[in-house]
Design a protein around this motif. Structure first.
Motif, mmCIF file in Angstrom:
data_model
loop_
_atom_site.group_PDB
_atom_site.id
_atom_site.type_symbol
_atom_site.label_atom_id
_atom_site.label_comp_id
_atom_site.label_asym_id
_atom_site.label_seq_id
_atom_site.Cartn_x
_atom_site.Cartn_y
_atom_site.Cartn_z
ATOM 1 N N ALA A 95 0.813 -1.215 0.000
ATOM 2 C CA ALA A 95 0.000 0.000 0.000
ATOM 3 C C ALA A 95 0.853 1.274 0.000
ATOM 4 O O ALA A 95 0.683 2.148 -0.864
ATOM 5 C CB ALA A 95 -0.945 -0.009 1.203
ATOM 6 N N ALA A 96 1.782 1.391 0.944
ATOM 7 C CA ALA A 96 2.584 2.611 1.050
ATOM 8 C C ALA A 96 3.590 2.763 -0.095
ATOM 9 O O ALA A 96 3.594 3.797 -0.776
ATOM 10 C CB ALA A 96 3.289 2.659 2.406
ATOM 11 N N PRO A 97 4.462 1.758 -0.361
ATOM 12 C CA PRO A 97 5.470 1.980 -1.409
ATOM 13 C C PRO A 97 4.892 2.105 -2.810
ATOM 14 O O PRO A 97 5.378 2.919 -3.608
ATOM 15 C CB PRO A 97 6.385 0.758 -1.290
ATOM 16 C CG PRO A 97 5.575 -0.278 -0.602
ATOM 17 C CD PRO A 97 4.672 0.465 0.319
ATOM 18 N N PHE A 98 3.856 1.310 -3.155
ATOM 19 C CA PHE A 98 3.258 1.429 -4.475
ATOM 20 C C PHE A 98 2.745 2.848 -4.707
ATOM 21 O O PHE A 98 2.931 3.433 -5.776
ATOM 22 C CB PHE A 98 2.091 0.445 -4.637
ATOM 23 C CG PHE A 98 2.498 -1.005 -4.745
ATOM 24 C CD1 PHE A 98 3.827 -1.388 -4.791
ATOM 25 C CD2 PHE A 98 1.528 -2.002 -4.798
ATOM 26 C CE1 PHE A 98 4.190 -2.724 -4.877
ATOM 27 C CE2 PHE A 98 1.875 -3.337 -4.891
ATOM 28 C CZ PHE A 98 3.207 -3.701 -4.928
ATOM 29 N N THR A 99 2.083 3.403 -3.690
ATOM 30 C CA THR A 99 1.518 4.746 -3.825
ATOM 31 C C THR A 99 2.611 5.801 -3.880
ATOM 32 O O THR A 99 2.556 6.730 -4.709
ATOM 33 C CB THR A 99 0.565 5.033 -2.649
ATOM 34 O OG1 THR A 99 -0.432 4.010 -2.576
ATOM 35 C CG2 THR A 99 -0.121 6.377 -2.831
ATOM 36 N N LEU A 100 3.610 5.688 -3.016
ATOM 37 C CA LEU A 100 4.688 6.675 -2.979
ATOM 38 C C LEU A 100 5.470 6.709 -4.293
ATOM 39 O O LEU A 100 5.794 7.783 -4.809
ATOM 40 C CB LEU A 100 5.633 6.361 -1.812
ATOM 41 C CG LEU A 100 5.082 6.637 -0.412
ATOM 42 C CD1 LEU A 100 6.013 6.055 0.647
ATOM 43 C CD2 LEU A 100 4.884 8.131 -0.191
ATOM 44 N N ILE A 101 5.776 5.534 -4.848
ATOM 45 C CA ILE A 101 6.527 5.481 -6.106
ATOM 46 C C ILE A 101 5.698 6.044 -7.250
ATOM 47 O O ILE A 101 6.187 6.818 -8.079
ATOM 48 C CB ILE A 101 6.976 4.039 -6.410
ATOM 49 C CG1 ILE A 101 8.056 3.593 -5.415
ATOM 50 C CG2 ILE A 101 7.521 3.935 -7.836
ATOM 51 C CD1 ILE A 101 8.403 2.126 -5.500
ATOM 52 N N SER A 102 4.419 5.652 -7.317
ATOM 53 C CA SER A 102 3.553 6.129 -8.399
ATOM 54 C C SER A 102 3.425 7.647 -8.362
ATOM 55 O O SER A 102 3.496 8.319 -9.395
ATOM 56 C CB SER A 102 2.167 5.483 -8.287
ATOM 57 O OG SER A 102 2.265 4.085 -8.405
ATOM 58 N N TRP A 103 3.270 8.213 -7.158
ATOM 59 C CA TRP A 103 3.169 9.671 -7.041
ATOM 60 C C TRP A 103 4.522 10.325 -7.336
ATOM 61 O O TRP A 103 4.582 11.339 -8.047
ATOM 62 C CB TRP A 103 2.703 10.063 -5.641
ATOM 63 C CG TRP A 103 2.579 11.539 -5.470
ATOM 64 C CD1 TRP A 103 1.527 12.329 -5.846
ATOM 65 C CD2 TRP A 103 3.571 12.422 -4.920
ATOM 66 N NE1 TRP A 103 1.793 13.645 -5.551
ATOM 67 C CE2 TRP A 103 3.039 13.740 -4.980
ATOM 68 C CE3 TRP A 103 4.840 12.234 -4.376
ATOM 69 C CZ2 TRP A 103 3.741 14.844 -4.525
ATOM 70 C CZ3 TRP A 103 5.534 13.339 -3.916
ATOM 71 C CH2 TRP A 103 5.000 14.625 -3.990
ATOM 72 N N GLY A 104 5.594 9.747 -6.822
ATOM 73 C CA GLY A 104 6.913 10.333 -7.026
ATOM 74 C C GLY A 104 7.303 10.417 -8.487
ATOM 75 O O GLY A 104 7.880 11.420 -8.945
ATOM 76 N N GLU A 105 6.968 9.374 -9.254
ATOM 77 C CA GLU A 105 7.354 9.349 -10.668
ATOM 78 C C GLU A 105 6.551 10.331 -11.510
ATOM 79 O O GLU A 105 6.866 10.538 -12.690
ATOM 80 C CB GLU A 105 7.219 7.929 -11.226
ATOM 81 C CG GLU A 105 8.297 6.990 -10.741
ATOM 82 C CD GLU A 105 8.467 5.773 -11.628
ATOM 83 O OE1 GLU A 105 8.917 5.946 -12.779
ATOM 84 O OE2 GLU A 105 8.156 4.672 -11.181
ATOM 85 N N MET A 106 5.525 10.939 -10.926
ATOM 86 C CA MET A 106 4.802 11.994 -11.629
ATOM 87 C C MET A 106 5.572 13.301 -11.587
ATOM 88 O O MET A 106 5.275 14.219 -12.356
ATOM 89 C CB MET A 106 3.415 12.191 -10.993
ATOM 90 C CG MET A 106 2.484 11.006 -11.126
ATOM 91 S SD MET A 106 0.947 11.220 -10.185
ATOM 92 C CE MET A 106 0.204 12.603 -11.068
#
Length: 312
Positions: A90-101
């Motif tokens: 939950a946390a890393p998937f969301t953080l990476i997806s947002w970060g790569e934006m």
């Protein structure tokens, strides 16, 4: 053949199989970066992650049931699985997806290759874990990180500390989650890998579905056909299948060995980007992949028998 020789041969065969699974897991997770690139333009991060973990949870629950496994009933185990689902998905998937934006994928790749460094740092500060830290493993972590930088391109490091620091912190936060997840996951060694994966993904779905509904109203979205297909690939292959392999490797290779796959993952991401997205493959990428392999070998290979204490 003597008993000791048979045991040595069996141990080498088992280690080869586990390293093969580590390669497969790294290939699968390396491919996830390509699928995320296809998905993120029309499906925002929380909704994408919610769909990914929910579909994966359903698939894993069906497989676990078909194999005759029962889910645990103890509240303490489910509380631990909730933490696992948060740390691993939950946390890393969301953080990476947002970060790569907000930052370049190359810089994100370098930052996301740091879990072994976090695991090593945690091990060095822990009493019992300190014994497992060897000079060879420290060198292996360094080789792997250098290999990732070379593979993705040293120019990717130029943005560190200057461009979108919050996005960089998000990706580093995801790496810390990936470092903590296998350490926490060791407590599930008595559960079948499929049960642990199904429980952790179910908990991740419970966390992400409300977040997607509240923050992004997924019913208002109009995702493309490619994005929907990419989410299915992320859910079934990059999450459901990957998690079963992952929880097995935690038991066999340990936290540091398992997280060393983050180096391989970066290398596979570059190779897949070259093959499927037409990205340029440079000589430094080949050098980097060689360094990555050397680092993974240094981290995962056991100490030769002749170097062990004969009384042990």
């Amino acid at each position: 053949m003597s008993t000791q020789a048979q045991q040595a041969t069996s141990g080498q065969t088992t280690l080869s199989a586990e390293i093969g699974l580590l390669l497969l897991l790294s290939l699968i997770w390396g491919g996830s970066f390509t699928l995320i690139k296809v998905t993120i333009p029309s499906i925002p991060p929380c909704t994408m992650v919610a769909a990914r973990v929910t579909i994966a949870a359903i698939v894993l629950l069906v497989i676990a049931s078909a194999q005759g496994h029962l889910l645990p009933r103890e509240r303490s185990i489910w509380a631990a699985l909730l933490v696992q689902g948060l740390l691993q998905s939950a946390a890393p998937f969301t953080l990476i997806s947002w970060g790569e934006m907000h930052i370049a994928s190359g810089l994100a790749g370098v930052l996301n290759a740091t879990p072994p460094m976090f695991v090593l740092a945690i091990a060095m500060t822990a009493g019992r874990g300190r014994q497992a830290v060897t000079g060879r493993k420290i060198i292996g972590v360094g080789l792997g990180l250098a290999g990732v930088a070379a593979t993705i391109g040293f120019d990717a490091l130029s943005g560190i500390g200057t461009t979108a620091p919050l996005a960089q912190a998000a990706v580093l936060g995801a790496s810390l989650c990936y470092a903590l997840a296998p350490i926490w996951g060791q407590r599930f060694s008595k559960l079948p890998a499929i049960v642990t994966a199904a429980g952790a993904m179910s908990c991740a779905a419970v966390l992400m579905l409300p977040a997607a509904v509240i923050l992004e109203q997924p019913w208002t979205l109009t995702p493309t056909t490619q994005a929907i297909a990419a989410v299915l690939g992320l859910a079934i292959v990059c999450t459901a299948l990957a998690m079963v392999i992952y929880f097995r490797l935690i038991r066999t290779l340990g936290p540091l060995g398992t997280t060393s796959g983050s180096y391989l993952r970066a290398g596979f991401a570059v190779a897949l980007g070259t093959a499927w997205l037409g990205e340029r493959f440079t000589p430094s990428a080949l050098t980097g992949m060689a360094l990555i392999l050397a680092g993974v070998v240094a981290i995962t290979m056991p100490v030769p028998a002749r170097q062990r204490d004969p009384e042990q």
